[in-house]
Write a protein that holds these residues in place. Structure first.
Motif, PDB file in Angstrom:
ATOM      1  N   GLY A 289      -5.425  -3.279   1.623  1.00 42.79           N
ATOM      2  CA  GLY A 289      -4.922  -4.007   3.315  1.00 42.79           C
ATOM      3  C   GLY A 289      -4.218  -5.379   2.117  1.00 42.79           C
ATOM      4  O   GLY A 289      -2.570  -5.057   1.622  1.00 42.79           O
ATOM      5  N   ARG A 290      -4.439  -6.511   3.152  1.00 44.34           N
ATOM      6  CA  ARG A 290      -3.159  -7.423   2.459  1.00 44.34           C
ATOM      7  C   ARG A 290      -3.733  -8.646   1.249  1.00 44.34           C
ATOM      8  O   ARG A 290      -3.419  -9.275   0.920  1.00 44.34           O
ATOM      9  N   GLY A 291      -4.767  -7.205   0.756  1.00 45.10           N
ATOM     10  CA  GLY A 291      -5.652  -8.370  -1.572  1.00 45.10           C
ATOM     11  C   GLY A 291      -4.225  -7.614  -2.218  1.00 45.10           C
ATOM     12  O   GLY A 291      -4.515  -8.032  -3.294  1.00 45.10           O
ATOM     13  N   ILE A 292      -2.711  -7.121  -1.558  1.00 47.04           N
ATOM     14  CA  ILE A 292      -2.233  -7.220  -2.472  1.00 47.04           C
ATOM     15  C   ILE A 292      -0.568  -7.272  -2.278  1.00 47.04           C
ATOM     16  O   ILE A 292      -0.395  -7.771  -1.034  1.00 47.04           O
ATOM     17  N   GLU A 293       0.151  -7.743  -3.071  1.00 55.25           N
ATOM     18  CA  GLU A 293       1.563  -7.675  -2.703  1.00 55.25           C
ATOM     19  C   GLU A 293       2.592  -6.769  -3.978  1.00 55.25           C
ATOM     20  O   GLU A 293       2.449  -7.399  -5.516  1.00 55.25           O
ATOM     21  N   ILE A 294       3.038  -6.207  -3.988  1.00 48.45           N
ATOM     22  CA  ILE A 294       4.001  -4.998  -4.672  1.00 48.45           C
ATOM     23  C   ILE A 294       4.710  -5.819  -4.771  1.00 48.45           C
ATOM     24  O   ILE A 294       6.021  -6.058  -4.041  1.00 48.45           O
ATOM     25  N   GLU A 295       5.843  -6.397  -6.276  1.00 48.89           N
ATOM     26  CA  GLU A 295       6.535  -6.935  -7.133  1.00 48.89           C
ATOM     27  C   GLU A 295       7.481  -5.925  -6.719  1.00 48.89           C
ATOM     28  O   GLU A 295       8.559  -6.418  -6.431  1.00 48.89           O
ATOM     29  N   SER A 296       7.124  -4.679  -7.365  1.00 47.49           N
ATOM     30  CA  SER A 296       8.338  -3.968  -7.792  1.00 47.49           C
ATOM     31  C   SER A 296       7.894  -2.999  -7.664  1.00 47.49           C
ATOM     32  O   SER A 296       6.683  -2.545  -7.913  1.00 47.49           O
ATOM     33  N   PRO A 297       8.419  -1.450  -7.362  1.00 46.89           N
ATOM     34  CA  PRO A 297       9.755  -1.426  -7.104  1.00 46.89           C
ATOM     35  C   PRO A 297      10.142  -1.504  -5.855  1.00 46.89           C
ATOM     36  O   PRO A 297       8.880  -1.061  -4.747  1.00 46.89           O
TER      37      PRO A 297
END
Length: 322
Positions: A289-297
């Motif tokens: 859920g909102r516990g992650i953030e995809i930096e790339s790609p």
């Protein structure tokens, strides 16, 4: 270890292989090569028929065997612990063979050692998360080992989960590899004309063809690993930021998705992955859920976004039906 015990252990080591290098003996007992030479000479003077080849190593002349020796308590305990791993991480063919070997080991133990193993038996277990298979199914691992050692072409009926199809193919086995809760056969596939990775529990049937194959450019597992490293340029890199709360859960599954490294950044954990399948990785990441953030790609971000939109559309329809 005193010298008598070391001499006995060296003799056992010499019987374990066709050729044993002096460096192997020195490394095992943490002694100098000069001490190895003296110990081997002492064994020869005691009547043990040891031969040597310059630049190769030592060998026991055919026909000589050390009489059966007793296992130490530590060695017996180690074998029992290995049995727990075999029970949970191999198929029926290997489990049956190991059980027979363990019974033979127990038969030569003294009463105190047998009591020691009995007291340990119910106090050591190998835990497997429920998401993993309880134990490898099938019964082909023993035959696959024979094929690898004998360089025998084998015919297999294989179910490809990715393609959702069952195929028949002849393969040239080079090794067995355990990862992602399963044993995998690494082999040259004559059907696909390339090296392939086959999960052994998806091999429905197999039989040796009787044909012996000539080694190709890759003939050992180390060469296979080296080829994977060279092919890493074809793998895709993903960098994900995990909240501290989520990071403790991801540790149990991240290795299934090509985990490479992590670093702590402002209370979050930045993890790097190498993968060839962003679709599979995206479905895994959604669970956090909102516990992650995809930096790339951006490609991975777009796949996650598409999946989320599909989910939203699906559940809006369900709500509308009610």
């Amino acid at each position: 270890m005193n010298r008598i015990d070391r001499l006995t252990a060296i003799l056992i080591q010499l019987q374990s292989k066709k050729i044993v290098k002096a460096e192997e003996i020195a490394n095992r007992f943490e002694i100098s090569l000069r001490t190895v030479y003296r110990d081997v000479k002492a064994l020869m003077e005691a009547g043990v028929p040891i031969g040597s080849e310059a630049g190769t190593g030592y060998f026991i002349v055919d026909g000589y065997h050390l009489p059966p020796v007793m296992f130490s308590q530590d060695e017996a305990s180690a074998m029992m612990m290995a049995g727990k791993l075999v029970e949970r991480m191999t198929d029926q063919s290997v489990r049956t063979a190991f059980e027979g070997a363990l019974l033979k080991i127990k038969s030569v133990l003294n009463e105190a050692q047998k009591d020691h193993l009995e007291s340990l038996q119910d106090h050591i277990e190998v835990f497997r998360p429920q998401m993993n298979l309880p134990a490898q199914s099938g019964s082909v691992l023993t035959d696959l080992q024979k094929a690898v050692a004998g360089k025998q072409v084998v015919h297999i009926d294989y179910f490809s989960n990715h393609q959702n199809e069952q195929t028949q193919r002849d393969v040239e086995p080079i090794g067995l590899l355990y990862y992602s809760a399963a044993w995998h056969l690494i082999a040259w596939c004559r059907l696909r004309n390339g090296f392939r990775d086959f999960r052994s529990d998806r091999i429905k049937e197999m039989k040796a063809t009787g044909e012996i194959f000539e080694p190709r450019s890759i003939s050992t597992m180390q060469e296979y690993f080296n080829s994977l490293q060279q092919a890493n340029t074809e793998m895709k890199t993903a960098v994900i930021l995990f909240d501290q709360r989520e990071s403790r859960y991801v540790n149990n599954s991240r290795h299934y998705f090509g985990f490479v490294s992590e670093e702590e950044v402002d209370g979050q954990f930045r993890m790097k992955f190498l993968t060839s399948d962003f679709q599979m990785m995206a479905r895994w990441l959604i669970s956090y859920g909102r516990g992650i953030e995809i930096e790339s790609p951006d490609e991975l971000k777009n796949i996650v976004l598409e999946l989320v939109e599909e989910l939203q559309e699906h559940y809006l329809k369900l709500v509308g039906q009610h």
